[in-house]
Write an enzyme that holds these catalytic residues in place. Structure first.
Site: not given
Length: 245
Positions: A93-96, A67
């Site tokens: 970038i989206s939350q994992p 990431r």
């Protein structure tokens, strides 16, 4: 006897390689901790999602996709924190955890053709590709699309195809898709995407606007082309942009 004059350079190269390996080890440990945190979160949302834990393929992808390579240098110290991060142009970038959940709920199998709307930095696409999907990803913001394309090439992902355009209309010439994943909030489920979803397929899409509660919606098309939807979780995504209705 004099020492060969190339040894200092070789020694520096050795030290540099050692530093890179040490850094990668740190990132690997951070990814493992991130996955453990996601697994813990899933215990709290199990009733809503019907999943208590990540499958081995999804957990493995999250442990392997770097990431930190999908964010800017200034954001790398935070790359494995369980939160969204800015990637420029007003995008994130989206939350994992969200990446994990959306990947898990698509139920895609190796070789499945998956359409992604909103490439961003291509992290979600890389996770899907690592699970084994053949990913078709669309990004409307040209600089993001260009940088994502370069990143995908640099990192060696062979099963991610990208294009610049309005994701509302999907990718008709590559349809139908086994699964569709939308990473921006729409006011409604785009009819072109429903049309491009294969019978028996699944779509995940955040529905709502920026200033109200959005819901992550699961869309399923059965073998008779009938559509069923179910709200899963409250979420917060950037809006789906473009000239569509």
């Amino acid at each position: 006897m004099t020492m060969p004059n190339y040894l200092p350079a070789a020694a520096l190269l050795f030290l540099s390689m050692g530093a890179v390996r040490a850094e990668e080890d740190v990132f690997a440990r951070q990814r493992a901790a991130m996955v453990a945190e996601i697994e813990e979160y899933m215990q709290y949302t199990a009733a809503r999602l019907g999943r208590k834990a990540l499958s081995h393929p999804v957990a493995g992808a999250l442990r392997n996709v770097p990431r930190h390579q999908f964010v800017g240098e200034d954001q790398r110290p935070y790359a494995y924190q369980n939160r969204p991060l800015p990637i420029g142009h007003g995008q994130t970038i989206s939350q994992p955890y969200i990446v994990a959940v959306m990947t898990e709920l698509l139920d895609s199998k190796p070789g499945d053709k998956v359409l992604e709307i909103g490439t961003g930095s291509a992290y979600q696409a890389a996770v899907l590709a690592t699970v084994g999907a053949d990913v078709y990803s669309i990004e409307i913001i040209e600089p993001l699309a260009d940088s994502a394309r370069e990143r995908i090439k640099k990192l060696g992902y062979q099963n991610i195809h990208t294009r610049t355009g309005d994701g509302y209309y999907g990718w008709p010439e590559a349809a139908p898709f086994d699964a569709i994943l939308v990473t921006a909030a729409a006011s409604h489920i785009p009819p072109p995407l429903i049309k491009q979803l294969k019978a028996g397929g699944r779509m995940l899409i955040p529905v709502g606007d920026r200033f109200n509660v959005q819901q992550l919606v699961l869309v399923e098309k059965d073998r008779d082309q009938k559509i069923k939807t179910r709200q899963l979780l409250p979420v917060a995504f950037v809006p789906l942009t473009g000239t569509h209705p």
